[in-house]
Scaffold this active site. Structure first.
Site, PDB file in Angstrom:
ATOM      1  CB  THR A  73      -0.889   0.055   1.260  1.00 29.10           C
ATOM      2  OG1 THR A  73      -0.048   0.275   2.391  1.00 29.10           O
ATOM      3  CG2 THR A  73      -1.669  -1.244   1.463  1.00 29.10           C
ATOM      4  CG  ASP A  74      -0.346   4.956  -1.602  1.00 28.11           C
ATOM      5  OD1 ASP A  74       0.259   4.323  -2.504  1.00 28.11           O
ATOM      6  OD2 ASP A  74      -1.373   5.633  -1.799  1.00 28.11           O
ATOM      7  CB  CYS A  75       0.893   3.744   4.772  1.00 22.86           C
ATOM      8  SG  CYS A  75      -0.624   2.799   4.664  1.00 22.86           S
ATOM      9  CE1 TYR A  76       2.656  -0.805   8.181  1.00 24.19           C
ATOM     10  CE2 TYR A  76       0.655   0.343   7.482  1.00 24.19           C
ATOM     11  CZ  TYR A  76       1.527  -0.044   8.480  1.00 24.19           C
ATOM     12  OH  TYR A  76       1.283   0.324   9.772  1.00 24.19           O
ATOM     13  N   PRO A  77       4.652  -0.173   1.684  1.00 23.30           N
ATOM     14  CG  PRO A  77       6.525   1.095   1.129  1.00 23.30           C
ATOM     15  CD  PRO A  77       5.485   0.923   2.198  1.00 23.30           C
TER      16      PRO A  77
END
Lengths: 404, 136
Positions: free
Chosen positions: A137-141
């Site tokens: 994700t954007d926060c957990y790439p």
């Protein structure tokens, strides 16, 4: 009458009288329960048996860049763990098996390594291989990680066992004509063996049959460390068959317990492989019972011959959920090595370790007498007989049957 | 004296009538407890041998002279005392009661090598893998 506060004051002054449940039997025999209640402050119990309802939460810490294991997939030593939680929290259950384990396709099935073994290895301080994949994700790439963890590298690691310490249990026999492999061990055909699984007179909940002192918040010995009762266990069934004095004669109450895995010892929690059944874990549990009055002295001084269990056929009745008991036997008979079932002499074999149970009760006794371990009042009592709890079953229903 | 031994036969030694030899030439009582004989692979026999110590030693020399391996059973079957939790499950499958619970108060499981027939059922059943067999 004594209170927990009075007993704790004695523990702090190292003047407490604490004995194991085995010793309490002798004390009550010689002094009577009334004097035993005045003399003894605490009775310690213990049990060490296979308990499938066990597992461990771990917060593994954040990687750089971060990965959201939550909602992804994760393995510890190839054993799948539950990831439907926050980013780096996982839960490993005792019965989990590696995806590529042949299970019982290679008869009868060895189940050499599973969740219970991972938990034991972790608690023993061994390195554990972690493999996780995520969608990014954007926060957990980060989408994939392969690394090693141990109990020093992680943040929290705590055992949370949703069902431990069964208050009494079935005695398993096999009326069928073939050998069967069960969670109660290998059972010989034609009533050839009877396996049982309880510490009997040392068992925690059998020594407090009405849950007067063991309740939510009770401090206890869990796998070599200090733990607590978190809740009643799953399938907690206070309404099970009881004798005239209230002692369960079948599987009844259970406990959900929690404790810091980092304090625990591999000597008191052990991964287990039940041939033909699956992976599980042996858990060591010990609970102190305050002798508040004569009734508690009475219960804690009951011995193996006072505790009865139901003999159940695992050849057909158990798998088919037919609620049938072949007969009742007591733990003194079970421990003697043979019981009588319908006129036949049947050899008996234990599944849980009585010698480890004794060791646990002794360690807990030492913790209390040395002033290191204080007793607790239950924050809330466990549901008792008055709750009217009945066990629900899983029926194959249509949506109409459950729609309001 | 009486002793339990595991005899190992290479492919080329299974045609030797060793039991006859031990009885006739060394005056030993031979009780075959378990045998796994195959013309295609290594074979093994678990035997209990009874007789005078000097006859026993000479009998074992005779077997070794035929290139048959001789090992006392306790060398091959082992219980890891660190792993054993004394649950007692092994006693349910041990027909000769080599694994047994003599003291019903402590309920500790004892292992008597001299009753073992190396059937290996305990190895399969032990939930903590405390029992092992190492045939070399």
């Amino acid at each position: 009458m004594k209170t927990i506060e009075e007993i704790n004051a004695k523990i702090k002054k190292k003047k407490v009288v604490v004995v194991t449940a085995e010793e309490m039997i002798e004390i009550a025999r010689s002094k009577g329960t009334k004097k035993a209640a005045q003399h003894v402050d605490v009775v310690t119990t213990g049990t060490f048996g296979p308990m499938c309802g066990s597992g461990m939460f771990i917060n593994v810490g954040h990687s750089k860049p971060r990965i959201k294991i939550g909602g992804g997939k994760c393995y510890l030593n190839d054993v799948p763990v539950y990831c439907g939680l926050a980013a780096v929290d996982i839960y490993i259950g005792a019965t989990a098996s590696p995806d590529n384990d042949p299970r019982n396709t290679v008869y009868p099935g060895a189940f050499k390594y599973g969740g219970g073994h991972v938990i034991e290895d972790f608690i023993s301080g061994k390195p554990i291989r972690l493999e996780a994949t995520a969608y990014g994700t954007d926060c957990y790439p980060k989408k994939r990680i392969e690394t090693f963890i141990n109990k020093e590298t992680v943040n929290e690691a705590y055992i949370y066992n949703p069902r431990n310490g069964y208050q009494n249990y079935n005695v398993a026999v096999n009326l069928s004509k073939r050998v069967i492999h069960t969670y109660m061990g290998v059972l010989k055909p034609n009533l050839g063996s009877a396996n049982y699984c309880s510490a009997g007179q040392l068992s925690p909940l059998l020594n407090d049959p009405k849950y007067r002192t063991i309740g939510i918040g009770t401090r206890l010995f869990l796998a070599g460390g200090v733990g607590y009762v978190a809740w009643n266990g799953t399938q907690h069934n206070p309404s099970a068959l009881r004798g005239p004095d209230g002692i369960p004669r079948a599987g009844a109450g259970t406990l959900a317990v929690v404790g810091d895995a980092k304090q625990m010892s591999g000597d008191f929690i052990k991964g287990a492989s039940f041939i033909g059944y699956g992976a599980t874990i042996f858990v060591g549990l010990g609970i102190p019972i305050p002798i508040l009055d004569e009734e508690m002295a009475y219960f804690t001084s009951r011995s193996d011959e006072d505790f009865w269990a139901q003999v159940v056929d695992y050849g057909q009745d158990y798998p088919e959920r037919i609620p049938k008991s072949l007969c009742e036997v007591n733990y003194a008979q079970l421990k003697s090595g043979k019981i009588d079932v319908k006129g036949k002499e049947v050899p008996t074999f234990p599944i849980s370790s009585y010698s480890k149970a004794k060791e646990i009760a002794s360690i807990l006794k030492e913790w209390i007498s040395s002033g290191r371990f204080l007793l607790t009042n239950p924050v809330e009592h466990l549901p008792g007989v008055e709750s009217g709890i009945k066990m629900n079953t899983l029926e194959e229903r249509t949506i109409e049957e459950v729609a309001y | 004296m009486k002793k339990r031994m595991i005899l190992r036969f290479k492919r080329n030694t299974i045609d030797k009538p060793v039991v006859y030899g031990l009885v006739k030439n060394y005056n030993l009582v031979v009780n075959i407890l378990r045998a796994n004989i195959s013309p295609k692979a290594e074979s093994m026999m678990v035997v209990e041998i009874e007789g005078r110590e000097s006859d026993f030693e000479r009998g074992m020399d005779y077997l070794r002279g035929l290139n048959i391996g001789t090992e006392p059973i306790e060398q091959d079957i082992n219980r890891d005392e660190q792993k054993c939790v004394h649950c007692g499950i092994c006693t349910s499958v041990c027909a000769p009661e080599a694994l047994y619970i003599p003291d019903r108060n402590t309920m500790r499981v004892e292992f008597d090598y001299q009753r073992c027939v190396a059937c290996e059922l305990c190895v399969k059943v032990c939930p903590v893998k405390a029992m092992s067999v190492s045939f070399d």
